[in-house]
Design an enzyme around this catalytic site. Sequence first.
Site, mmCIF file in Angstrom:
data_model
loop_
_atom_site.group_PDB
_atom_site.id
_atom_site.type_symbol
_atom_site.label_atom_id
_atom_site.label_comp_id
_atom_site.label_asym_id
_atom_site.label_seq_id
_atom_site.Cartn_x
_atom_site.Cartn_y
_atom_site.Cartn_z
ATOM 1 N N HIS A 63 0.815 -1.212 0.000
ATOM 2 C CA HIS A 63 0.000 0.000 0.000
ATOM 3 C C HIS A 63 0.850 1.264 0.000
ATOM 4 O O HIS A 63 0.529 2.235 -0.675
ATOM 5 C CB HIS A 63 -0.921 -0.004 1.226
ATOM 6 C CG HIS A 63 -1.881 1.137 1.271
ATOM 7 N ND1 HIS A 63 -3.086 1.123 0.601
ATOM 8 C CD2 HIS A 63 -1.818 2.332 1.896
ATOM 9 C CE1 HIS A 63 -3.723 2.259 0.818
ATOM 10 N NE2 HIS A 63 -2.977 3.014 1.603
ATOM 11 N N HIS A 112 -10.359 2.531 -0.695
ATOM 12 C CA HIS A 112 -10.522 2.048 0.676
ATOM 13 C C HIS A 112 -11.365 0.780 0.604
ATOM 14 O O HIS A 112 -12.376 0.635 1.279
ATOM 15 C CB HIS A 112 -11.167 3.112 1.566
ATOM 16 C CG HIS A 112 -10.432 3.311 2.851
ATOM 17 N ND1 HIS A 112 -11.044 3.473 4.059
ATOM 18 C CD2 HIS A 112 -9.102 3.359 3.116
ATOM 19 C CE1 HIS A 112 -10.135 3.626 5.014
ATOM 20 N NE2 HIS A 112 -8.948 3.554 4.458
#
Length: 764
Positions: A63, A112
Amino acid sequence: MEASAPVDHGTDTVAIAAASPERPQPFVELGMNEEEYQRVRHILGRRPTSSELAIYSVMWSEHCSYKSSKVHLRQFGEKAPKTDKLLVGMGENAGVVDIGQGWAVTFKVESHNHPSYVEPYQGAATGVGGIVRDIMSMGARPIAVMDSLRFGPADAPDTQRVLPGVVAGVGGYGNSLGLPNIGGETVFDACYEQNPLVNALCVGVMKHEDIQRAIAPGPGNQVILFGALTGPDGIGGASVLASATFDDESHQKRPSVQVGDPFMEKLLIECCLELFSEDLVVGIQDLGAAGVSCATTELAAAGTGGMHVDLDTVPLRDQTLRPEEILMSESQERMMAVVSPDKVERFMEICARWEIPATVIGTVTDTRRLVMTWRGETIVDIPPVTAADEGPVYNRPLEPPQDLGTLQSDTPGRLTRPSNGDELRRTVLWLAGSPNLASKTWVTSQYDRYVLGNTVMAMPENAGVVRIDDESGLGIALSLDGNGRYTRLDPYSGAQLALSEAFRNVASTGARPLAVTNCLNFGSPEDPGVMWQFARAVEGLADGCQYLGIPVTGGNVSFYNQTGTTPINPTPVIGVLGVHDDVRRRVNMSLTSDGATLALLGETREEFGGSEWAHVVYGHLGGLPPLVDLKAETALASVLVAAIRDGLVTVAHDLSDGGLSQTLVESCLRGGLGARITLQGDPFVALFSESVARAMVAVRPGAEARLAALCESAGVPVSQLGVAGGDTLSVTGRGPEGDQQELFSIGLSELREANERMLPTYAD
C-alpha cells in the site's frame, strides 16, 4: 528485488535492540518476507527494534511502497506529454494543475476497498476523510468529492450488507464536512462479491502561490502533530488489510478499520487554511496509511534528511498504547506540520481557536537519521530515506491468464439477438432497469450535491461541474469511469476505454480535458496473470494519456482484491479533469426543448464484446471490447467543446454502456420529454452497440449547417437521429422484412418505472 546501496548504520546504542536475539520477530505477521527482513538488518547493521520493524513493515507494505507496481508506474512519467499546466506531478500527496487566472486545482482518487468490506460505514467514511486530507495537505480548500463504487450482484446477501453501509459512510462523512458529492458510478458484478471497491476522489482549489509540499527542511524547525488524538483504530491497516485477500476470517479484522470524525476534520480544514494564509507552515503531511511512521519518514526524507521525535509527547486517546502501536496507528483527522521556532506560538494560537489539539513532538535535524525516543530510551535510529524511498522493488513474473484466449474467442455473435420490434422494446426496458444502468437516485439522494453553492452540474449528468470564480465563470468538470469487463477481455484496451469515456464525459459538458488521476484495482501481484493484466493496463493508460496530451498527475494502486484465489476483474478507475472558461456555457443531457433536432456524432460499429446487452440478457462475458479510437475521441471532443462554446448545441450526452438505447433513456427521463427516432441500418446494432467516440446532441434551431461544417472539418461523422417531443420514446427503423416501420414505442412513465424500481428494492 533491487539491491540496496550501503548505508550509514548510525549509532549502536539503540536500547531496545538489545532484546534477546533468540526471540523471533513477527515480521511475517507484519507482512514482510524473509528477504525483506534480512534487508532491514543489513541497512541497520543489527537486529531492528520492534518499533523500527513496525516502521519498515508499514512503509514497505504494498500500500505504501508500491513495491510491485513501481516498475510499471514509471511509464506515467516517462511518457508524460509536455505541458506547462502541470504545477505538481506524481510523488506528492496529489497533483496540481493550472486552470488559468492564477487558479490551481488539485485532485486525486484513492481506494478504501478492504476496510469497506470489513466495516462498510467506517471503511467508506474514512476513505472520504483520507482523500480530503491529501487535498488539504497541498494547500487547497477541498470543494467537492466523487466516488466509484462496485459491489457483488445487487440481490446477493453480501451486497445487501455492504451497500447500505458504504453509501451511508460516503454520504455521512461528506455531508458532515459540507462538501458536495458531484458524481461517480455504482456498478454491480459477481466478481466483486466479498471484495467491494470503494474509490473516493476529492478536488480542491488554491492560488498558485498557496501550494504546500510534504518536506521537512531547516534544522531546528519544530515538528507539530495536530488534529485528533492517537488511538488504537487502524493499527496495521496499511500492511494487513491492504495486502491481504478475503476469506471467512475477514470480519475478525474489524479492529484494523479506522474510525472517522468528520466534524473534527471540518475544523481541521479551516484551521489548516488559516495556518497557510499566515505562512506559518514550512512543510505539511497528512496522517493516513502508516500514520506517524509515514509522516515522519516521508517528511524527513524529503527535507534536510533528519528528525528527532519524542514519542512520549504524542497525545493519546488510549494511554496503554505501546510505541509500535503509536507508530502504526491510523487514527483519522491528524496532520503533521514543520514550523520554524519563531512561528510556533502563533501556530498554536490558531489551533487553539479552532479547538484543534496540537503538540510539538520533535525537531528537524541534518543528521540524515530519524531518531525516536520513548521513556528516555532510543527506540528508533534509522536513515529515513531507506523506509520512505528505498523499499523493495519487485519485477514480478508476467503471463496472460490461462483462460484469456478462451474468453476472447467466445464472442457474443453466438447469442440470440432481438429480431422484431417487440423484442427490441423488451431489451430497451431490460437494460434501463438493469442494476448497472438503472437510476442510482437511491444512492445519490443520500449525498448533498449542492452544498457550498458552487455545484453547476452533478450526477446523473455526464460529469460534475463546479464553479471556481464567480465573476469570470471559470470552472472545472470531473468524470470518474471504469469498466472491469472490458479490461478483463483486454487490459491494454480496457484502460484506454475507461480513459476515453471519462475524457468524452468531460468534453460533453463543454470542458477542455486537462489532466488525469487513477485508481488501479487488481488482484494479487503474486499471480503472474494479475501482474500481466496490471502491466498491460498501465501501459495502455500511459500510451493513451500521451496520445491525448493529458498527464497523469497521481493516483493509487490497490492490489490483493480477491476472495481466496479468485481475483476481481482488473478495474482501473480513471478520473479526468477539464476546464470551463465559463460554466454558464455548459450543457447537460436533459431533453427539454420540444421539436429540437437530435443528431448522432461519431461512427457506430457492430461491437458487443463485454457489453451491457450481453451481460444483462445472457450473463455473458467474452469476445473483444470495443475498438479504441483515440484519434476519433480527440476529434469528437474538439467538436463538442467548440459547438457548446458557440451555442450550436443545447444538449449533449455521450454514448457508452448500453449504447444509444441507454443514452436516449437517460436524456428523455432526465428532461421529462420523449423523442421520435429513426434508425439507420440494423436497429439492434444502432441501439445497443457500445462503439466509442460517439455523442448525441440536440442542435439549436438554425445551427444545423454550422454544426455539419464543424464536424466535417474535424472528420467527425454526423447523422440526424430525429426530434425531441411528446411523452414517449418512439423508434422507427428497418423491420424484419427490410422495410421502414415503427419498431416500438415506450411511454416515459413505463420507462421511468423500469429505470427507478431496481435499486430501492435490492437495498431495502
